[in-house]
Design a protein around this motif. Structure first.
Motif, PDB file in Angstrom:
ATOM      1  N   GLY A   7      28.665  -0.328  73.611  1.00  0.00           N
ATOM      2  CA  GLY A   7      29.472  -0.380  72.388  1.00  0.00           C
ATOM      3  C   GLY A   7      28.794  -1.062  71.216  1.00  0.00           C
ATOM      4  N   ASP A   8      27.554  -1.505  71.385  1.00  0.00           N
ATOM      5  CA  ASP A   8      26.841  -2.181  70.302  1.00  0.00           C
ATOM      6  C   ASP A   8      25.910  -1.192  69.614  1.00  0.00           C
ATOM      7  N   PRO A  33      27.693  13.097  60.792  1.00  0.00           N
ATOM      8  CA  PRO A  33      28.442  13.281  62.035  1.00  0.00           C
ATOM      9  C   PRO A  33      29.913  12.899  61.816  1.00  0.00           C
ATOM     10  N   VAL A  34      30.820  13.668  62.391  1.00  0.00           N
ATOM     11  CA  VAL A  34      32.248  13.456  62.126  1.00  0.00           C
ATOM     12  C   VAL A  34      32.705  12.067  62.552  1.00  0.00           C
ATOM     13  N   GLU A  35      32.057  11.489  63.580  1.00  0.00           N
ATOM     14  CA  GLU A  35      32.478  10.147  64.013  1.00  0.00           C
ATOM     15  C   GLU A  35      32.109   9.067  62.996  1.00  0.00           C
ATOM     16  N   ASN A  36      31.321   9.446  61.973  1.00  0.00           N
ATOM     17  CA  ASN A  36      30.983   8.481  60.919  1.00  0.00           C
ATOM     18  C   ASN A  36      31.981   8.496  59.760  1.00  0.00           C
ATOM     19  N   LEU A  37      33.046   9.291  59.874  1.00  0.00           N
ATOM     20  CA  LEU A  37      34.042   9.380  58.798  1.00  0.00           C
ATOM     21  C   LEU A  37      35.221   8.456  59.096  1.00  0.00           C
ATOM     22  N   PHE A  38      35.670   7.725  58.061  1.00  0.00           N
ATOM     23  CA  PHE A  38      36.808   6.815  58.183  1.00  0.00           C
ATOM     24  C   PHE A  38      37.718   7.021  56.976  1.00  0.00           C
ATOM     25  N   PRO A  39      39.039   6.878  57.159  1.00  0.00           N
ATOM     26  CA  PRO A  39      39.930   6.967  55.996  1.00  0.00           C
ATOM     27  C   PRO A  39      39.718   5.792  55.044  1.00  0.00           C
ATOM     28  N   VAL A  54      28.041  -0.945  53.322  1.00  0.00           N
ATOM     29  CA  VAL A  54      26.836  -1.726  53.607  1.00  0.00           C
ATOM     30  C   VAL A  54      27.107  -3.223  53.450  1.00  0.00           C
ATOM     31  N   ASN A  55      27.328  -3.667  52.198  1.00  0.00           N
ATOM     32  CA  ASN A  55      27.443  -5.116  51.971  1.00  0.00           C
ATOM     33  C   ASN A  55      28.627  -5.755  52.697  1.00  0.00           C
ATOM     34  N   TYR A  56      29.777  -5.115  52.589  1.00  0.00           N
ATOM     35  CA  TYR A  56      30.984  -5.731  53.168  1.00  0.00           C
ATOM     36  C   TYR A  56      30.948  -5.661  54.691  1.00  0.00           C
ATOM     37  N   LEU A  57      30.445  -4.563  55.232  1.00  0.00           N
ATOM     38  CA  LEU A  57      30.322  -4.457  56.689  1.00  0.00           C
ATOM     39  C   LEU A  57      29.321  -5.484  57.220  1.00  0.00           C
ATOM     40  N   THR A  58      28.191  -5.619  56.507  1.00  0.00           N
ATOM     41  CA  THR A  58      27.183  -6.608  56.921  1.00  0.00           C
ATOM     42  C   THR A  58      27.773  -8.016  56.890  1.00  0.00           C
ATOM     43  N   ALA A  59      28.494  -8.333  55.816  1.00  0.00           N
ATOM     44  CA  ALA A  59      29.100  -9.663  55.684  1.00  0.00           C
ATOM     45  C   ALA A  59      30.171  -9.885  56.751  1.00  0.00           C
ATOM     46  N   TRP A  60      30.929  -8.828  57.052  1.00  0.00           N
ATOM     47  CA  TRP A  60      31.999  -8.927  58.066  1.00  0.00           C
ATOM     48  C   TRP A  60      31.421  -9.322  59.431  1.00  0.00           C
ATOM     49  N   ARG A  61      30.375  -8.596  59.837  1.00  0.00           N
ATOM     50  CA  ARG A  61      29.757  -8.892  61.142  1.00  0.00           C
ATOM     51  C   ARG A  61      29.151 -10.293  61.149  1.00  0.00           C
ATOM     52  N   MET A  62      28.475 -10.656  60.047  1.00  0.00           N
ATOM     53  CA  MET A  62      27.855 -11.986  59.971  1.00  0.00           C
ATOM     54  C   MET A  62      28.891 -13.087  60.139  1.00  0.00           C
ATOM     55  N   SER A 196      23.822  -5.140  59.497  1.00  0.00           N
ATOM     56  CA  SER A 196      24.832  -4.094  59.424  1.00  0.00           C
ATOM     57  C   SER A 196      26.032  -4.420  60.322  1.00  0.00           C
ATOM     58  N   GLY A 197      26.685  -3.411  60.861  1.00  0.00           N
ATOM     59  CA  GLY A 197      27.843  -3.630  61.720  1.00  0.00           C
ATOM     60  C   GLY A 197      28.129  -2.348  62.474  1.00  0.00           C
ATOM     61  N   ASN A 198      28.975  -2.428  63.504  1.00  0.00           N
ATOM     62  CA  ASN A 198      29.235  -1.224  64.298  1.00  0.00           C
ATOM     63  C   ASN A 198      30.538  -0.541  63.856  1.00  0.00           C
ATOM     64  N   ALA A 199      30.846   0.582  64.479  1.00  0.00           N
ATOM     65  CA  ALA A 199      32.005   1.373  64.063  1.00  0.00           C
ATOM     66  C   ALA A 199      33.305   0.598  64.247  1.00  0.00           C
ATOM     67  N   ALA A 200      33.416  -0.169  65.334  1.00  0.00           N
ATOM     68  CA  ALA A 200      34.633  -0.947  65.578  1.00  0.00           C
ATOM     69  C   ALA A 200      34.828  -1.985  64.478  1.00  0.00           C
ATOM     70  N   GLU A 201      33.735  -2.633  64.078  1.00  0.00           N
ATOM     71  CA  GLU A 201      33.827  -3.638  63.012  1.00  0.00           C
ATOM     72  C   GLU A 201      34.200  -2.982  61.678  1.00  0.00           C
ATOM     73  N   PHE A 202      33.672  -1.781  61.433  1.00  0.00           N
ATOM     74  CA  PHE A 202      33.995  -1.093  60.180  1.00  0.00           C
ATOM     75  C   PHE A 202      35.484  -0.750  60.133  1.00  0.00           C
ATOM     76  N   ARG A 203      36.011  -0.326  61.276  1.00  0.00           N
ATOM     77  CA  ARG A 203      37.431  -0.019  61.352  1.00  0.00           C
ATOM     78  C   ARG A 203      38.272  -1.283  61.075  1.00  0.00           C
ATOM     79  N   GLU A 204      37.866  -2.409  61.662  1.00  0.00           N
ATOM     80  CA  GLU A 204      38.564  -3.686  61.418  1.00  0.00           C
ATOM     81  C   GLU A 204      38.491  -4.053  59.934  1.00  0.00           C
TER      82      GLU A 204
END
Ligand SMILES: [Zn+2]
Length: 251
Positions: A7-8, A33-39, A54-62, A196-204
């Motif tokens: 999952g990482d 890829p369709v799995e890269n699309l988010f509302p 990019v920036n917000y996802l990177t900051a979120w994971r950090m 960066s960050g993963n798909a689960a983090e982007f969803r959060e």
């Protein structure tokens, strides 16, 4: 690969970023890829939403996955004029953490204070670690968010409380600062890398941004035809926040 299976996907040995390893994002149409699309969060327009990837996802994971920042803690964010730093400042303040920011430009510090930072330090005119100690009654901060590298590393290490965490996602001023090992083991510091960050983090992140009505900072927006002006703006020192390209009417 081994990392995707657990999952990482952000550690994937074959990870590619659009715009870095794959060309073609400055265009009206692109295929992903369709799995890269988010509302998109409902309150954001296309340019604002595009700033999250990019920036917000990177900051979120950090902040939250890697450094495990808590609302009662104090965080020091270096170079708040930078995109990830600005995002980290906004996100950390939004959970209730106390946020101290640095910049070498007073106008950027003023804008950061208006956007939610609690204290601002001018790294050009002030000794950052000394000022941090004064602001925290000699204790230091729980978390340092850093991507400047060599130029601020010593100040960053000296600003941490015993047992504190330094999380880094970049090294724009150089990547070989002295390790200061004695300080690391005696004060039991943690040095944490993040990218960066993963798909689960982007969803959060997307859900959090929508719930809390967070709006990414946009410096300016250009039409695709003015791409060269947009890139000039991107390189200008006075910029703060994202430079957007409007490819169709937004909103
Ligand atoms: Zn993989």
């Amino acid at each position: 690969c081994e990392f995707c299976q657990r999952g990482d996907d952000v550690l994937c040995t074959r990870m590619k970023l659009m715009g870095e390893h794959v060309d073609g994002t400055f265009a009206q149409w692109l295929s992903v890829p369709v799995e890269n699309l988010f509302p998109m969060p409902a309150h954001l327009d296309f340019v604002q939403a595009a700033a999250l990837g990019v920036n917000y996802l990177t900051a979120w994971r950090m902040l939250f996955t890697r450094a495990q920042l808590k609302p009662w803690e104090t965080v020091l964010v270096f170079g708040v004029g930078g995109g990830v730093s600005l995002a980290a400042m906004q996100l950390a303040a939004s959970i209730g953490a106390r946020v101290i920011v640095t910049s070498r430009e007073d106008d950027k510090l003023q804008r950061a204070l208006a956007l939610g930072a609690h204290e601002a330090i001018n790294g050009r005119t002030e000794e950052v670690a000394r000022r941090v100690m004064a602001l925290t009654d000699g204790r230091g901060v729980d978390v340092v968010v850093e991507n400047v590298g060599e130029a601020v590393w010593a100040s960053a290490m000296k600003s941490l409380v015993r047992g504190g965490r330094l999380v880094t996602c970049g090294a724009t001023s150089g990547d070989q600062p002295p390790a200061d090992l004695k300080r690391i083991f005696i004060r039991q510091l943690q040095i944490i890398g993040s990218t960066s960050g993963n798909a689960a983090e982007f969803r959060e992140l997307l859900a959090y941004v929508e719930r809390h009505g967070i709006t990414p900072v946009i410096d300016s927006v250009y039409p695709l035809a003015a791409i060269h002006e947009a890139l000039d703006r991107l390189e200008s020192g006075s910029r703060m926040g994202k430079v957007g390209l409007a490819l169709q009417p937004s909103g």
